[in-house]
Design an enzyme around this catalytic site. Structure first.
Site, short mmCIF file in Angstrom:
data_model
loop_
_atom_site.label_atom_id
_atom_site.label_comp_id
_atom_site.label_asym_id
_atom_site.label_seq_id
_atom_site.Cartn_x
_atom_site.Cartn_y
_atom_site.Cartn_z
N GLY A 116 -76.45 11.91 55.15
CA GLY A 116 -76.42 11.11 56.38
C GLY A 116 -77.26 11.66 57.51
O GLY A 116 -77.08 11.32 58.68
N GLY A 118 -80.52 11.33 57.95
CA GLY A 118 -81.64 10.47 58.34
C GLY A 118 -82.81 10.56 57.38
O GLY A 118 -83.94 10.19 57.71
N LYS A 119 -82.55 11.04 56.15
CA LYS A 119 -83.62 11.18 55.15
C LYS A 119 -84.27 9.86 54.82
O LYS A 119 -85.49 9.78 54.66
CB LYS A 119 -83.06 11.75 53.82
N THR A 120 -83.46 8.82 54.67
CA THR A 120 -84.01 7.52 54.25
C THR A 120 -84.91 6.96 55.33
O THR A 120 -86.01 6.45 55.04
CB THR A 120 -82.87 6.54 53.92
N VAL A 121 -84.46 7.05 56.58
CA VAL A 121 -85.27 6.56 57.69
C VAL A 121 -86.57 7.37 57.78
O VAL A 121 -87.67 6.82 57.92
CB VAL A 121 -84.47 6.63 59.02
N LYS A 153 -86.24 7.00 44.79
CA LYS A 153 -84.90 7.60 44.95
C LYS A 153 -84.38 7.80 43.53
O LYS A 153 -83.93 6.84 42.88
CB LYS A 153 -84.00 6.64 45.73
N GLY A 180 -78.05 13.42 49.23
CA GLY A 180 -77.32 14.41 50.02
C GLY A 180 -78.20 15.61 50.36
O GLY A 180 -79.38 15.45 50.68
N PRO A 219 -87.02 10.97 67.06
CA PRO A 219 -85.86 10.75 67.93
C PRO A 219 -84.95 9.67 67.39
O PRO A 219 -85.34 8.92 66.48
CB PRO A 219 -86.50 10.32 69.26
N LEU A 233 -83.70 6.21 67.32
CA LEU A 233 -84.38 4.98 67.75
C LEU A 233 -83.38 3.84 67.90
O LEU A 233 -82.60 3.56 67.00
CB LEU A 233 -85.44 4.59 66.70
N1 LIG Z 1 -84.19 8.14 63.82
C1 LIG Z 1 -83.12 7.34 63.72
N2 LIG Z 1 -82.85 6.44 64.70
C2 LIG Z 1 -81.77 5.63 64.63
N3 LIG Z 1 -80.90 5.64 63.61
C3 LIG Z 1 -81.12 6.50 62.60
C4 LIG Z 1 -82.22 7.39 62.61
N4 LIG Z 1 -82.18 8.14 61.49
C5 LIG Z 1 -81.09 7.73 60.81
N5 LIG Z 1 -80.45 6.75 61.46
C6 LIG Z 1 -79.23 6.07 61.02
O1 LIG Z 1 -78.29 7.06 60.58
C7 LIG Z 1 -77.66 6.64 59.38
C8 LIG Z 1 -77.93 7.66 58.28
O2 LIG Z 1 -79.33 7.70 58.06
P1 LIG Z 1 -79.95 7.74 56.59
O3 LIG Z 1 -79.37 6.68 55.73
O4 LIG Z 1 -81.45 7.75 56.75
O5 LIG Z 1 -79.40 9.17 56.10
P2 LIG Z 1 -79.62 9.88 54.69
O6 LIG Z 1 -79.82 11.32 54.95
O7 LIG Z 1 -80.68 9.18 53.94
O8 LIG Z 1 -78.22 9.66 53.94
P3 LIG Z 1 -77.89 9.81 52.35
O9 LIG Z 1 -77.55 11.24 52.14
O10 LIG Z 1 -76.73 8.88 52.19
O11 LIG Z 1 -79.10 9.37 51.57
C9 LIG Z 1 -78.18 5.25 59.07
O12 LIG Z 1 -77.29 4.30 59.59
C10 LIG Z 1 -79.51 5.18 59.80
O13 LIG Z 1 -79.87 3.87 60.18
MG LIG Z 2 -80.63 8.26 52.10
#
Ligand SMILES: Nc1ncnc2c1ncn2[C@@H]1O[C@H](COP(=O)(O)OP(=O)(O)OP(=O)(O)O)[C@@H](O)[C@H]1O
Ligand SMILES: [Mg+2]
Length: 210
Positions: free
Chosen positions: A13, A15-18, A33, A104, A185, A187
């Site tokens: 969680g 923010g890796k996917t973003v 993925k 994760g 940051p 967003l």
């Molecule tokens: N830079 C950002 N600005 C706004 N929201 C963000 C940002 N980065 C992540 N988020 C939000 O935070 C949440 C978690 O982000 P994300 O899914 O990218 O995490 P992750 O590391 O990929 O999680 P996982 O381990 O489940 O793959 C999502 O709801 C995403 O929209």
């Molecule tokens: Mg992810």
């Protein structure tokens, strides 16, 4: 520019996917993925396609699609499958840059004897560590980097995510002697356009060449 880049994080969680969506867009890369745990709502591949503006052809299909949003070893057990780590092989390396998102953090079990970081080590692909900027990040980041170094995994640098925290960002990079790639940051709103603009401002494509 070509070859795989692994995007991992200090935690789930983070923010890796973003980040991966912004990076795939910035580098005109494909995205993969390998193990998706959790199929309700948008999958990570679908989020990346939407936010990064990636066509279907630029999304490589997951090797494992598991129903439950828990650790891969547990999600696999619930679905009655076992993850064969040996079969997690890198897709065709000739087709430009491939951004690969882990599940994760690093010490995530695929089964009783294999951690995701062991698969990354076998791939010998350069890696980006995503770290949050909020309290607790120093410990998580340094532990993650120590684990990478113990396995001689090439670390391109750290991508921070969240509000500016120069003190923490500086001390992590100084102690670990690692490159700070930039900071994405929070967003609001988070859209393809705001992500593309923030990414272009925060990150330099040349830093992702190994
Ligand atoms: N830079 C950002 N600005 C706004 N929201 C963000 C940002 N980065 C992540 N988020 C939000 O935070 C949440 C978690 O982000 P994300 O899914 O990218 O995490 P992750 O590391 O990929 O999680 P996982 O381990 O489940 O793959 C999502 O709801 C995403 O929209
Ligand atoms: Mg992810």
């Amino acid at each position: 520019m070509s070859g795989p880049i692994v995007v991992t994080g200090t935690d789930t969680g983070i923010g890796k996917t973003v980040f991966a969506a912004g990076l795939a867009d910035l580098l005109s890369a494909r995205y993969w993925k390998p193990i998706q745990s959790g199929l309700e709502g948008e999958t990570d591949s679908e989020v990346v396609a939407r936010l990064g503006g990636l066509s279907e052809a630029r999304i490589v299909g997951e090797a494992y699609r598991l129903k439950t949003p828990v650790s891969p070893h547990q999600a696999a057990a619930i679905d009655g499958v076992s993850i064969d780590a040996a079969k997690l092989t890198l897709p065709d390396a000739d087709a430009g840059v491939l951004v690969i998102e882990g599940s994760g953090g690093l010490m995530v079990p695929l089964d009783r004897s294999t951690l995701l970081i062991d698969v990354f080590a076998r791939w010998r692909a350069p890696l980006v560590l995503c770290a949050r900027t909020s309290l607790g990040t120093i410990n998580h980041s340094l532990l993650s980097i120590a684990a990478l170094r113990a396995r001689e995994i090439k670390l391109l640098g750290i991508a921070f995510i969240g509000e500016s925290n120069p003190q923490s960002e500086r001390i992590i990079c100084a102690i670990a002697d690692v490159r700070r790639l930039g900071r994405l940051p929070h967003l609001a709103p988070l859209t393809g356009t705001t992500l593309r603009n923030a990414f272009a401002e925060a990150f330099n494509p040349a830093d992702f060449v190994s």
